[in-house]
Design a protein around this motif. Structure first.
Motif, mmCIF file in Angstrom:
data_model
loop_
_atom_site.group_PDB
_atom_site.id
_atom_site.type_symbol
_atom_site.label_atom_id
_atom_site.label_comp_id
_atom_site.label_asym_id
_atom_site.label_seq_id
_atom_site.Cartn_x
_atom_site.Cartn_y
_atom_site.Cartn_z
ATOM 1 N N LEU A 174 0.821 -1.205 0.000
ATOM 2 C CA LEU A 174 0.000 0.000 0.000
ATOM 3 C C LEU A 174 0.856 1.256 0.000
ATOM 4 O O LEU A 174 0.336 2.363 -0.114
ATOM 5 N N GLY A 175 2.161 1.093 0.158
ATOM 6 C CA GLY A 175 3.060 2.246 0.100
ATOM 7 C C GLY A 175 3.035 3.109 1.350
ATOM 8 O O GLY A 175 3.180 4.326 1.272
ATOM 9 N N ALA A 176 2.851 2.467 2.525
ATOM 10 C CA ALA A 176 2.801 3.249 3.760
ATOM 11 C C ALA A 176 4.162 3.881 4.046
ATOM 12 O O ALA A 176 5.195 3.250 3.845
ATOM 13 N N THR A 177 4.142 5.107 4.520
ATOM 14 C CA THR A 177 5.401 5.764 4.895
ATOM 15 C C THR A 177 5.931 5.125 6.181
ATOM 16 O O THR A 177 5.201 4.456 6.900
ATOM 17 N N TRP A 178 7.220 5.356 6.481
ATOM 18 C CA TRP A 178 7.800 4.737 7.666
ATOM 19 C C TRP A 178 7.123 5.211 8.940
ATOM 20 O O TRP A 178 6.915 4.446 9.877
ATOM 21 N N ASN A 179 6.788 6.470 8.943
ATOM 22 C CA ASN A 179 6.074 7.033 10.075
ATOM 23 C C ASN A 179 4.775 6.262 10.337
ATOM 24 O O ASN A 179 4.498 5.843 11.460
ATOM 25 N N VAL A 180 4.034 6.034 9.270
ATOM 26 C CA VAL A 180 2.769 5.310 9.406
ATOM 27 C C VAL A 180 3.019 3.869 9.824
ATOM 28 O O VAL A 180 2.339 3.322 10.692
ATOM 29 N N ARG A 181 4.028 3.246 9.230
ATOM 30 C CA ARG A 181 4.321 1.852 9.571
ATOM 31 C C ARG A 181 4.611 1.706 11.054
ATOM 32 O O ARG A 181 4.109 0.805 11.714
ATOM 33 N N VAL A 182 5.441 2.601 11.589
ATOM 34 C CA VAL A 182 5.823 2.484 12.993
ATOM 35 C C VAL A 182 4.627 2.786 13.888
ATOM 36 O O VAL A 182 4.286 2.019 14.783
ATOM 37 N N THR C 109 -4.804 6.486 3.402
ATOM 38 C CA THR C 109 -4.267 7.559 4.253
ATOM 39 C C THR C 109 -2.808 7.334 4.622
ATOM 40 O O THR C 109 -2.246 8.088 5.398
ATOM 41 N N CYS C 110 -2.196 6.275 4.067
ATOM 42 C CA CYS C 110 -0.897 5.885 4.604
ATOM 43 C C CYS C 110 0.274 6.590 3.932
ATOM 44 O O CYS C 110 1.417 6.374 4.331
ATOM 45 N N ASN C 111 0.043 7.382 2.922
ATOM 46 C CA ASN C 111 1.122 8.231 2.415
ATOM 47 C C ASN C 111 0.551 9.467 1.716
ATOM 48 O O ASN C 111 -0.614 9.468 1.300
ATOM 49 N N PRO C 112 1.336 10.525 1.586
ATOM 50 C CA PRO C 112 0.814 11.804 1.081
ATOM 51 C C PRO C 112 0.259 11.722 -0.340
ATOM 52 O O PRO C 112 -0.787 12.314 -0.631
ATOM 53 N N ASP C 113 0.931 10.953 -1.202
ATOM 54 C CA ASP C 113 0.459 10.855 -2.587
ATOM 55 C C ASP C 113 -0.961 10.328 -2.657
ATOM 56 O O ASP C 113 -1.831 10.884 -3.335
ATOM 57 N N ILE C 114 -1.151 9.234 -1.908
ATOM 58 C CA ILE C 114 -2.448 8.583 -1.995
ATOM 59 C C ILE C 114 -3.514 9.462 -1.344
ATOM 60 O O ILE C 114 -4.654 9.506 -1.794
ATOM 61 N N ARG C 115 -3.118 10.199 -0.302
ATOM 62 C CA ARG C 115 -4.078 11.114 0.329
ATOM 63 C C ARG C 115 -4.517 12.181 -0.653
ATOM 64 O O ARG C 115 -5.676 12.565 -0.692
ATOM 65 N N ALA C 116 -3.585 12.647 -1.485
ATOM 66 C CA ALA C 116 -3.932 13.663 -2.482
ATOM 67 C C ALA C 116 -4.855 13.069 -3.539
ATOM 68 O O ALA C 116 -5.743 13.749 -4.057
ATOM 69 N N ARG C 117 -4.652 11.787 -3.846
ATOM 70 C CA ARG C 117 -5.471 11.165 -4.889
ATOM 71 C C ARG C 117 -6.897 10.915 -4.419
ATOM 72 O O ARG C 117 -7.833 10.873 -5.218
ATOM 73 N N PHE C 118 -7.062 10.684 -3.109
ATOM 74 C CA PHE C 118 -8.412 10.405 -2.593
ATOM 75 C C PHE C 118 -8.785 11.410 -1.519
ATOM 76 O O PHE C 118 -8.709 11.118 -0.327
ATOM 77 N N PRO C 119 -9.194 12.588 -1.921
ATOM 78 C CA PRO C 119 -9.563 13.597 -0.917
ATOM 79 C C PRO C 119 -10.752 13.139 -0.072
ATOM 80 O O PRO C 119 -10.816 13.448 1.118
ATOM 81 N N ASP C 120 -11.664 12.364 -0.676
ATOM 82 C CA ASP C 120 -12.813 11.899 0.096
ATOM 83 C C ASP C 120 -12.569 10.462 0.557
ATOM 84 O O ASP C 120 -13.215 9.527 0.081
ATOM 85 N N ILE C 155 -10.406 -7.884 1.133
ATOM 86 C CA ILE C 155 -10.604 -7.512 -0.273
ATOM 87 C C ILE C 155 -10.939 -6.032 -0.386
ATOM 88 O O ILE C 155 -10.400 -5.311 -1.233
ATOM 89 N N ALA C 156 -11.809 -5.566 0.514
ATOM 90 C CA ALA C 156 -12.164 -4.143 0.490
ATOM 91 C C ALA C 156 -10.939 -3.275 0.692
ATOM 92 O O ALA C 156 -10.760 -2.254 0.030
ATOM 93 N N ARG C 157 -10.051 -3.694 1.610
ATOM 94 C CA ARG C 157 -8.864 -2.888 1.847
ATOM 95 C C ARG C 157 -7.980 -2.827 0.607
ATOM 96 O O ARG C 157 -7.452 -1.769 0.254
ATOM 97 N N SER C 158 -7.843 -3.969 -0.081
ATOM 98 C CA SER C 158 -6.958 -3.927 -1.245
ATOM 99 C C SER C 158 -7.611 -3.200 -2.415
ATOM 100 O O SER C 158 -6.920 -2.682 -3.294
ATOM 101 N N LEU C 159 -8.950 -3.135 -2.422
ATOM 102 C CA LEU C 159 -9.633 -2.414 -3.507
ATOM 103 C C LEU C 159 -9.631 -0.905 -3.280
ATOM 104 O O LEU C 159 -9.768 -0.130 -4.225
ATOM 105 N N ALA C 160 -9.480 -0.489 -2.031
ATOM 106 C CA ALA C 160 -9.693 0.926 -1.702
ATOM 107 C C ALA C 160 -8.838 1.888 -2.531
ATOM 108 O O ALA C 160 -9.365 2.867 -3.058
ATOM 109 N N PRO C 161 -7.529 1.660 -2.698
ATOM 110 C CA PRO C 161 -6.742 2.610 -3.488
ATOM 111 C C PRO C 161 -6.982 2.464 -4.992
ATOM 112 O O PRO C 161 -6.196 2.994 -5.781
ATOM 113 N N ASP C 162 -8.038 1.727 -5.365
ATOM 114 C CA ASP C 162 -8.423 1.562 -6.767
ATOM 115 C C ASP C 162 -7.286 1.029 -7.635
ATOM 116 O O ASP C 162 -6.889 1.661 -8.625
#
Lengths: 269, 268, 262
Positions: A174-182, C109-120, C155-162
């Protein structure tokens, strides 16, 4: 309504009988103790009677027992020392456990030393620590640290080591950042074992503080307790024991119990 | 191949001792901490060796202190086994009326054993009997608790079935509680032994005129740090040896067959 | 090789994977595999257990890198795992300490790029939960869900980032037969709604026949492609359909010669 009332009553009765089964001995002992106190049958040099204990409590709280100082002061000093020693133990213990979990080489280099040091009772360090740190604050804090740190290291090591590999794969995918992982994965995943180590360490540290203050301090509840013994004052000693029991139960039940409910029991089965 | 792994393991253990004792040695040698505060490891081991082999009539042999400590430990421990195990089983199984006793134990339990020292001092005066009593006290809690817990667990699992088959109480205790409760019992003994051994040293510092705790404590007033550390090593070693060669052995002899098989399966 | 009409979504070109074991021997798990998978295709990798089909999946996911050859997804070579390729494992992957909805939103929500891609993120999370039929269980912790529901949440979790691709490693292997059947139907529905490309690892012939557009049969280790079976039947399929039975018995024969070892 008439059908419900008897059921309620019998449940109440059941509860009462159960409570009676559990408490009869304590109630009986209390009654005997109070009665014997009223008749002045208890030798105060062996165990305090009710009135002596009550007076000792009041005297200690108000600080009227000269050399012994004020009970509340001792309580706060002990709490503060415990907080200091325990926080250091938690910080360093978690760090070492984490390092060991991340590298099997580090673990192999540290584990034999742990096996070497762990069997040495925490309080057996007392004379050595007194020589190094002198009698007083520092010695007590170091002794709490030395008693509490081992279970914390093991707890952290086991916790971090047993994180399922798939969790990390999911994070990578899912590409989690290290901050998030920890913060959101590693720490919560390790938490149950880490927490039981912390709780065990708390018990060990708490026992250590009483002993350490008896030998290596001139303040604190342990010191007060020891002085009670030296002065042959069972009343003072019993008050001290009750205070210590309450303090430790408070910490265990309310701090650790609440934390466990909040952080772990909700999701762990 | 198997051998390679073993050699590697031994080397790692060796390496870990190397950094620990090497670091200690370097600290003692180069840090400027005076040797009466931090003697180098070789001095400590030399002292330990000297103490263990010194049988001069004029000095008190270390062995006497060791025997004193072990004697108190074993006496007190035996007492808590004799009292704690039956009480735990009775309160856990025979039931209701004895719950009162269990409640009392649980109320006293949060008092750390060491906090009893002053009261015991008042009751017994300093000396061996006070320390033996402290050992008894420290070992009692875990032994009683585990016996109680084991009996409780078993009752809910098997006892209903056994009772419905008409087994007598005597045969239930002999054939179900004793063997089924063995893991709990052993665990309680192990915990109790460790706990009381830890306490023994502290109690001896406060209450005794002999014993390992006293040896360590006296060495402090004589500023003999090498003797303090030597004493700590003896205490740690004795605790470790009992843990390893008594409790581990006992556990393996009684319950170990499954464990060993499981271990072999994962190793081989 | 049959060539799909649209450009391939996943391209596996002459891929070989060699692991070195602890005693420094080389263990070839995958040997010169060539496969291209079209956008929206449902592929099952079928083979005896331990044959290396999971390794192939890990290569596509980017958890492993090939010793030789190239894996490319949507025209770009795979170098690392990424949110464009969702992975569903057999078990033990839901974060126990997060509710279903927090698990699903984790990937958003786990990284900035993906957060920008899914504002909602909240809306997207709810949509995914609805898609897998978990509405009403948003605030439940995984330990309080049944096995089938856990896999729905995974499955839902893996589908979420489309993701364009969904990689599934025996996702229903730990479920009982009935739940498994229900989940297979659910998965087909999800696949039809979302139009994902799915690569599904299984050792069950029944499962493969029920689900796949094409079944890639693999040999025992080192895994090669033994044959590719194309199924053109509409879904939902009836497992007792005579045509399927033919294919099944053919696959049984094909697998039987591979399952001697292990």
């Amino acid at each position: 309504m008439s059908a419900v009332a008897p059921a309620v009553a019998s449940r109440f009765e059941l509860g009462m009988t159960r409570a009676l089964y559990e408490w009869w001995l304590l109630i009986a002992l209390a009654v005997v103790w109070i009665a014997a106190s009223a008749l002045n049958l208890i030798p105060n040099s062996v165990f305090p009677d009710a009135q002596t204990l009550a007076r000792a409590t009041v005297d200690l709280v108000t600080g009227k027992v000269g050399v012994l100082g004020k009970l509340t002061d001792h309580v706060w000093i002990s709490f503060a020392r415990f907080a200091a020693g325990y926080s250091i133990a938690a910080g360093i213990g978690i760090l070492i456990g984490l390092l060991m979990a991340t590298s099997s080489l580090i673990a192999a280099l540290i584990l034999p030393i742990l096996r070497l040091l762990y069997p040495i009772p925490g309080l057996a360090w007392t004379p050595l620590v007194i020589m190094w740190a002198g009698i007083g604050e520092n010695a007590v804090i170091v002794l709490i640290f030395l008693s509490a740190v081992w279970p914390i290291v093991y707890g952290a090591y086991d916790g971090f080591r047993n994180i399922p590999r798939n969790y990390m794969l999911v994070c990578r995918q899912l590409g989690a950042t290290w901050n998030v992982r920890v913060r959101r994965v590693l720490l919560p995943a390790a938490l149950p074992m880490l927490f039981s180590g912390l709780r065990l360490g708390h018990g060990m540290g708490w026992r250590a503080i009483v002993g350490a203050e008896m030998i290596a301090a001139v303040t604190g509840v342990g010191y007060m307790l020891n002085m009670g013994g030296e002065l042959r004052r069972p009343d003072v000693v019993v008050v001290g024991m009750i205070v210590i029991a309450i303090m430790s139960a408070l910490l265990d039940r309310f701090v650790f119990g609440t934390l466990e409910d909040r952080l772990i029991s909700r999701w762990k089965r | 191949m198997m051998k390679d792994g073993q050699v590697r393991r031994y080397l790692l253990v060796l390496a870990s001792f190397a950094w620990f004792f090497g670091g200690w040695w370097a600290l003692a040698r180069f840090s400027g901490i005076p040797p009466y505060l931090l003697p180098p490891p070789q001095q400590v081991f030399a002292t330990l060796f000297r103490l263990l082999t010194d049988f001069d009539a004029g000095t008190r042999s270390l062995w006497l202190d060791i025997f004193d400590s072990i004697g108190r430990q074993l006496t007190g421990f035996a007492g808590s086994v004799i009292l704690g195990v039956p009480l735990g089983i009775i309160c856990g199984y025979v039931g209701k009326a004895f719950l009162g006793f269990d409640r009392m134990v649980r109320l006293i339990y949060p008092i750390p054993s060491i906090a009893w020292v002053p009261l015991v001092l008042i009751w017994f005066g300093p000396g061996s009997s006070a320390i033996t009593f402290m050992v008894f006290l420290a070992a009692f809690w875990p032994i009683y608790m585990q016996a109680f817990e084991g009996t409780r667990q078993l009752s809910s699992k098997y006892l209903r079935a056994a009772e419905s088959l008409g087994a007598s109480r005597r045969s239930i205790i002999l054939s179900i509680i004793m063997p089924g409760g063995l893991p709990y019992l052993l665990n309680g003994l192990r915990l109790g032994y460790g706990e009381s051994w830890r306490l023994l040293v502290a109690a001896e510092m406060l209450l005794a005129t002999t014993g390992m705790g006293q040896l360590i404590q006296v060495s402090r007033s004589m500023l003999e740090v090498d003797k303090i550390i030597a004493g700590m090593i003896v205490v740690g070693l004795l605790g470790f040896l009992v843990e390893r060669y008594v409790f581990d052995r006992a556990e393996r002899a009684t319950l170990g067959n499954w464990y060993r098989r499981a271990e072999e399966a994962t190793v081989g | 090789m049959d060539s799909p009409a649209s450009p391939p979504m996943i391209e596996i070109e002459n891929v070989t994977k060699v692991f070195s074991t602890q005693d420094n021997r080389n263990l070839k798990t995958i040997d010169d595999i060539q496969l291209s998978i079209a956008q929206g295709e449902f592929i099952c990798l079928l083979g005896p257990s331990g044959c290396g089909k999971s390794t192939l999946l890990n290569l596509i996911a980017g958890f492993e890198t090939p010793s030789a050859g190239i894996v490319a997804c949507a025209g770009k070579p795979v170098v690392a795992p990424g949110p464009d390729r969702g992975v569903v494992f057999q078990e033990h992957t839901l974060f126990e300490w997060m509710t279903v909805s927090n698990n699903v939103s984790f990937g958003l929500t786990c990284n900035p790029d993906i957060r920008a891609r899914f504002p909602d993120a909240a809306g997207r999370t709810q949509a995914c939960i609805d898609l897998v039929g978990l509405r009403g269980f948003e605030n439940t912790f995984p330990n309080f869900l049944s096995g089938g529901m856990k896999q729905r949440a995974a499955i839902a979790r893996s589908l979420a980032p489309d993701p364009a691709i969904l990689l599934m490693d025996e996702p229903f292997g730990a479920l009982d037969a009935q739940t498994r059947f229900i989940m297979q139907n659910e998965l087909l529905k999800i696949w039809q709604t979302t139009q994902k490309t799915i690569v599904f690892v299984t050792h069950s012939i029944e499962e493969a026949v029920f689900l796949a557009d094409r079944i890639v049969v693999m040999t025992k280790r080192p895994a090669r492609i033994k044959e590719i079976v194309k199924l053109d039947m509409p879904r939902p399929r009836n497992i007792n359909d005579p045509m399927l039975s033919d294919i099944k018995s053919r696959l049984y024969d094909s697998m039987a010669s591979e399952s001697v070892m292990i």
